[in-house]
Design a protein around this motif. Structure first.
Motif, PDB file in Angstrom:
ATOM      1  N   UNK A  47       0.843  -1.208   0.000  1.00 14.33           N
ATOM      2  CA  UNK A  47       0.000   0.000   0.000  1.00 14.33           C
ATOM      3  C   UNK A  47       0.872   1.250   0.000  1.00 14.33           C
ATOM      4  N   UNK A  48       2.089   1.133  -0.520  1.00 14.76           N
ATOM      5  CA  UNK A  48       3.019   2.263  -0.463  1.00 14.76           C
ATOM      6  C   UNK A  48       2.604   3.426  -1.362  1.00 14.76           C
ATOM      7  N   UNK A  49       1.748   3.158  -2.325  1.00 13.74           N
ATOM      8  CA  UNK A  49       1.305   4.232  -3.219  1.00 13.74           C
ATOM      9  C   UNK A  49       0.129   5.016  -2.693  1.00 13.74           C
ATOM     10  N   UNK A  50      -0.317   4.712  -1.488  1.00 18.79           N
ATOM     11  CA  UNK A  50      -1.504   5.388  -0.957  1.00 18.79           C
ATOM     12  C   UNK A  50      -1.171   6.090   0.354  1.00 18.79           C
ATOM     13  N   UNK A  51      -1.986   7.077   0.670  1.00 20.09           N
ATOM     14  CA  UNK A  51      -1.854   7.728   1.973  1.00 20.09           C
ATOM     15  C   UNK A  51      -3.103   7.430   2.791  1.00 20.09           C
ATOM     16  N   UNK A  52      -3.032   7.766   4.063  1.00 21.56           N
ATOM     17  CA  UNK A  52      -4.107   7.452   5.009  1.00 21.56           C
ATOM     18  C   UNK A  52      -5.466   7.880   4.472  1.00 21.56           C
ATOM     19  N   UNK A  53      -6.481   7.047   4.508  1.00 20.00           N
ATOM     20  CA  UNK A  53      -6.551   5.718   5.143  1.00 20.00           C
ATOM     21  C   UNK A  53      -6.294   4.556   4.179  1.00 20.00           C
ATOM     22  N   UNK A  54      -5.621   4.819   3.052  1.00 23.07           N
ATOM     23  CA  UNK A  54      -5.402   3.781   2.037  1.00 23.07           C
ATOM     24  C   UNK A  54      -4.795   2.494   2.569  1.00 23.07           C
ATOM     25  N   UNK A  55      -3.677   2.555   3.332  1.00 27.70           N
ATOM     26  CA  UNK A  55      -3.080   1.304   3.825  1.00 27.70           C
ATOM     27  C   UNK A  55      -4.021   0.496   4.735  1.00 27.70           C
ATOM     28  N   UNK A  56      -4.767   1.212   5.554  1.00 25.09           N
ATOM     29  CA  UNK A  56      -5.694   0.519   6.453  1.00 25.09           C
ATOM     30  C   UNK A  56      -6.805  -0.165   5.650  1.00 25.09           C
ATOM     31  N   UNK A  57      -7.298   0.529   4.636  1.00 26.79           N
ATOM     32  CA  UNK A  57      -8.345  -0.062   3.808  1.00 26.79           C
ATOM     33  C   UNK A  57      -7.802  -1.219   2.982  1.00 26.79           C
ATOM     34  N   UNK A  58      -6.550  -1.109   2.544  1.00 31.67           N
ATOM     35  CA  UNK A  58      -5.929  -2.215   1.809  1.00 31.67           C
ATOM     36  C   UNK A  58      -5.803  -3.444   2.716  1.00 31.67           C
ATOM     37  N   UNK A  59      -5.433  -3.193   3.971  1.00 38.58           N
ATOM     38  CA  UNK A  59      -5.333  -4.306   4.934  1.00 38.58           C
ATOM     39  C   UNK A  59      -6.707  -4.937   5.167  1.00 38.58           C
ATOM     40  N   UNK A  60      -7.709  -4.084   5.294  1.00 39.07           N
ATOM     41  CA  UNK A  60      -9.073  -4.583   5.517  1.00 39.07           C
ATOM     42  C   UNK A  60      -9.524  -5.467   4.353  1.00 39.07           C
ATOM     43  N   UNK A  61      -9.243  -5.004   3.127  1.00 30.79           N
ATOM     44  CA  UNK A  61      -9.642  -5.778   1.946  1.00 30.79           C
ATOM     45  C   UNK A  61      -8.906  -7.121   1.903  1.00 30.79           C
ATOM     46  N   UNK A  62      -7.625  -7.100   2.232  1.00 31.43           N
ATOM     47  CA  UNK A  62      -6.799  -8.298   2.072  1.00 31.43           C
ATOM     48  C   UNK A  62      -7.025  -9.329   3.172  1.00 31.43           C
ATOM     49  N   UNK A  63      -7.442  -8.880   4.331  1.00 29.66           N
ATOM     50  CA  UNK A  63      -7.554  -9.814   5.457  1.00 29.66           C
ATOM     51  C   UNK A  63      -8.603 -10.897   5.169  1.00 29.66           C
ATOM     52  N   UNK A  64      -9.542 -10.574   4.313  1.00 31.44           N
ATOM     53  CA  UNK A  64     -10.571 -11.553   3.949  1.00 31.44           C
ATOM     54  C   UNK A  64     -10.044 -12.651   3.046  1.00 31.44           C
ATOM     55  N   UNK A  65      -8.833 -12.453   2.535  1.00 36.05           N
ATOM     56  CA  UNK A  65      -8.264 -13.417   1.591  1.00 36.05           C
ATOM     57  C   UNK A  65      -7.339 -14.417   2.270  1.00 36.05           C
ATOM     58  N   UNK A  66      -7.151 -14.297   3.576  1.00 34.22           N
ATOM     59  CA  UNK A  66      -6.317 -15.282   4.279  1.00 34.22           C
ATOM     60  C   UNK A  66      -7.139 -15.983   5.356  1.00 34.22           C
ATOM     61  N   UNK A  67      -6.617 -17.125   5.790  1.00 34.03           N
ATOM     62  CA  UNK A  67      -7.314 -17.927   6.797  1.00 34.03           C
ATOM     63  C   UNK A  67      -6.855 -17.518   8.198  1.00 34.03           C
ATOM     64  N   UNK A  68      -7.675 -17.867   9.158  1.00 33.56           N
ATOM     65  CA  UNK A  68      -7.308 -17.627  10.554  1.00 33.56           C
ATOM     66  C   UNK A  68      -5.990 -18.344  10.869  1.00 33.56           C
ATOM     67  N   UNK A  69      -5.070 -17.638  11.497  1.00 31.44           N
ATOM     68  CA  UNK A  69      -3.764 -18.209  11.824  1.00 31.44           C
ATOM     69  C   UNK A  69      -2.682 -17.837  10.822  1.00 31.44           C
ATOM     70  N   UNK A  70      -3.105 -17.411   9.621  1.00 31.48           N
ATOM     71  CA  UNK A  70      -2.115 -17.041   8.615  1.00 31.48           C
ATOM     72  C   UNK A  70      -1.574 -15.626   8.887  1.00 31.48           C
ATOM     73  N   UNK A  71      -0.422 -15.353   8.279  1.00 39.95           N
ATOM     74  CA  UNK A  71       0.284 -14.093   8.545  1.00 39.95           C
ATOM     75  C   UNK A  71       0.251 -13.176   7.321  1.00 39.95           C
TER      76      UNK A  71
END
Lengths: 139, 82
Positions: free
Chosen positions: B17-41
């Motif tokens: 998310x280096x190309x975005x400024x606040x709140x871009x990185x947080x929203x990118x994290x929110x979008x991506x967290x749905x793509x991993x399973x519980x316990x994953x990093x």
């Protein structure tokens, strides 16, 4: 656990304040908050279809308007309409146009406003939502 | 976790998310967290100073485990476990 609730009385129609509102909406979206936005007087002007994308309203920093708009571009910051749209895609955001405000700007129908708007309401809707909100803001 | 441990960690998802400024990185994290399973990093790459504090707070509210932040040249790598 029920989502936290944010209500926003959005009065300003200037791009700087709308941009700030978009940033706050991003934070609310990240936390899955339920958001109700009440679009009041000047904001209703900004939500009119013919006005939403114009950048001539930068109220607080009129002498820095060009710097401000250039910085938004440099920082790759989304236009406020896009920030609002992103928040709507990510969490439960409802955008209500104040009926009185709409009429002030000759907007009688929902179709007079950009498609982010969900409905046209009276002030009672705001009072009810604000009473139940965890966070209530006026911008 | 120590910086060395974080640098050696195997991530399941990297969000740039280096190309975005606040709140871009947080929203990118929110979008991506749905793509991993519980316990994953997941790691979030951000050049936005505020993200260093936003992600730990967000993790705390959402029940994810904040693992730590590594400062690179001009950006941060912020690690969390879902």
């Amino acid at each position: 656990m029920a989502n936290k609730k944010l209500t926003l009385a959005l009065f300003s129609g200037s791009v700087d304040k709308l941009t700030a509102a978009g940033v706050i909406l991003g934070g609310a979206a990240a936390e899955d908050m339920d958001v109700d936005i009440f679009v009041l007087l000047q904001a209703a002007f900004a939500f009119k279809k013919e006005n939403a994308m114009t950048n001539d309203r930068v109220a607080e920093i009129t002498d820095k308007k060009e710097d401000f708009l250039a910085s938004l571009k440099r920082l790759n910051a989304p236009h406020w309409t896009e920030a609002f749209r992103t928040a709507k895609e990510m969490t439960n955001v409802r955008i209500h146009i104040c009926g009185f405000a709409g009429k002030v700007w000759h907007g009688e129908k929902l179709d007079d406003f950009i498609d982010l708007a969900d409905d046209i309401v009276g002030i009672g809707e705001y009072m009810t939502a604000a009473e139940q909100a965890d966070i209530n803001l006026f911008i | 976790m120590t910086t060395e441990e974080l640098k050696a960690i195997k991530v399941d998802k990297s969000v740039d998310a280096r190309g975005t400024s606040c709140p871009g990185p947080l929203l990118a994290a929110k979008k991506a967290i749905g793509q991993i399973e519980k316990g994953q990093i997941m790691e979030v790459l951000s050049a936005d100073e505020g993200t260093k504090r936003d992600i730990p707070k967000w993790c705390n509210k959402k029940g994810y485990e904040y693992l730590g932040t590594v400062e690179e040249s001009g950006f941060f790598r912020i690690f969390l476990r879902k």
